[in-house]
Write a protein that holds these residues in place. Structure first.
Motif, short mmCIF file in Angstrom:
data_model
loop_
_atom_site.label_atom_id
_atom_site.label_comp_id
_atom_site.label_asym_id
_atom_site.label_seq_id
_atom_site.Cartn_x
_atom_site.Cartn_y
_atom_site.Cartn_z
N ALA A 1 -3.02 6.06 2.64
CA ALA A 1 -2.99 6.34 1.32
C ALA A 1 -3.04 7.57 0.82
O ALA A 1 -2.38 7.97 -0.13
N THR B 1 -3.29 3.65 -9.32
CA THR B 1 -2.39 3.16 -8.30
C THR B 1 -2.96 3.42 -6.85
O THR B 1 -2.74 2.86 -5.89
N LEU C 1 2.46 1.61 -3.52
CA LEU C 1 1.46 2.03 -4.45
C LEU C 1 1.20 3.43 -4.26
O LEU C 1 0.65 4.18 -5.13
N SER C 2 0.99 3.93 -3.18
CA SER C 2 0.90 5.47 -2.86
C SER C 2 1.63 6.36 -3.05
O SER C 2 1.54 7.38 -3.80
N ALA D 1 -3.99 0.98 -3.53
CA ALA D 1 -3.53 1.31 -2.32
C ALA D 1 -4.44 1.41 -1.32
O ALA D 1 -4.35 1.02 -0.19
N THR D 2 -5.69 1.81 -1.65
CA THR D 2 -6.95 2.11 -0.61
C THR D 2 -7.41 0.59 -0.36
O THR D 2 -7.89 0.60 0.79
N SER E 1 -5.71 -2.03 -0.34
CA SER E 1 -4.64 -2.85 0.45
C SER E 1 -4.17 -2.26 1.76
O SER E 1 -3.35 -3.00 2.47
N THR F 1 -0.24 9.77 -0.79
CA THR F 1 -0.24 10.18 -2.28
C THR F 1 -0.08 11.86 -2.37
O THR F 1 0.03 12.36 -3.52
N ALA G 1 0.87 -1.08 -0.03
CA ALA G 1 0.02 -0.11 0.13
C ALA G 1 0.84 1.28 0.01
O ALA G 1 0.54 2.27 -0.62
#
Length: 275
Positions: free
Chosen positions: A231, A218, A5-6, A222-223, A225, A235, A2
């Motif tokens: 997240a 992405t 991805l963030s 992220a949210t 996971s 971000t 997560a």
């Protein structure tokens, strides 16, 4: 995962904002934002057709709300970046984008620790300091109002997309991008601005839009996971990319109280992210 991805979403959003903001300076923000939304919709449709998913009506409604936030947020950000300085407007939008989803997360059952509240306390004076143009008598720097409106829009985008579950697939994202294009057109019309593309340089909005699609995908993953609270604030580090590019390409400098304000804004995001 997560966290990674963030951070990837932050990188893509930062690149998107710089490209869109630079194009808006050369022409007009609204056509650039509209083209970006259309390109983002096309990219999201391709991704939706290539993946599986079974969205419910509620998932699609969340996607539509996210689109309103994305369209208005992106358009006001581009207008702010065109009128003001990237190193000022972008951080203001980031604080709103980070804090609004935190409130939604708390309301829906997430319980952030004390670091989150310290971050909020750091954000308030940070916004005030960074909003003052050096050498003026306290007037707001150019583009600050647009930065605030962009932050609200992005906060709505993050909070709404955070409600979309993994099994819904990417159809809500595609709907969000379609609604975003409509939101840009309606908002521009309400403000008496021209939104229909009329200059070749506005085509750079397509690049910004595709980068925005990558960022939103992405962020959505992220949210799904991790926590929305974490997240969204990670971000929201996207201005670091925008500011770095503005410093290198546009030779922008941040001085005095604005520098302290930027530090506090960055501290606010970092504290919330560390929670």
């Amino acid at each position: 995962m997560a966290v990674l991805l963030s951070l990837a979403a932050a990188l893509a959003y930062g690149l998107s904002d710089f490209v869109g903001g630079l194009a808006s300076r050369r022409t007009s923000a609204w056509p650039v934002a509209f083209i970006g939304s259309v390109a983002a919709f096309a990219g999201a449709v391709v991704l939706t057709l290539a993946t599986d998913g079974s969205p419910t009506r509620a998932d699609l409604w969340w996607g539509a709300l996210a689109g309103i936030g994305s369209g208005t947020g992106g358009a006001f950000l581009y207008r702010g970046l065109a009128a003001g300085r990237m190193g000022v407007v972008a951080p203001i939008s980031a604080v709103g984008a980070a804090l609004l989803p935190v409130g939604v997360g708390v309301a829906t059952g997430e319980r952030p620790d004390a670091l989150v509240w310290l971050g909020i306390l750091a954000a308030v004076p940070g916004i005030w300091l960074v909003s003052r143009e050096p050498g003026t008598s306290g007037d707001l720097a150019a583009g600050i109002v647009d930065g605030v409106l962009a932050g609200i829009g992005f906060g709505v985008l993050f909070a709404a997309m955070g409600q979309v579950p993994e099994e819904a697939g990417l159809a809500p994202l595609a709907l969000a991008q379609l609604v975003a294009a409509v939101a840009v057109a309606l908002t521009a019309s309400a403000l008496g601005a021209r939104w229909w593309p009329h200059d070749r340089s506005q085509a750079w909005g397509a690049a910004a839009g595709l980068l925005g699609t990558a960022a939103t995908v992405t962020f959505l993953l992220a949210t799904q996971s991790g926590l929305l609270t974490i997240a969204s604030v990670l971000t929201s580090l996207y201005p670091a990319i925008t500011i770095a590019l503005a410093a290198v390409v546009l030779k922008e400098r941040i001085q005095g109280s604005q520098g302290l304000g930027l530090v506090l804004c960055g501290l606010a995001v970092a504290l919330v992210a560390a929670a």
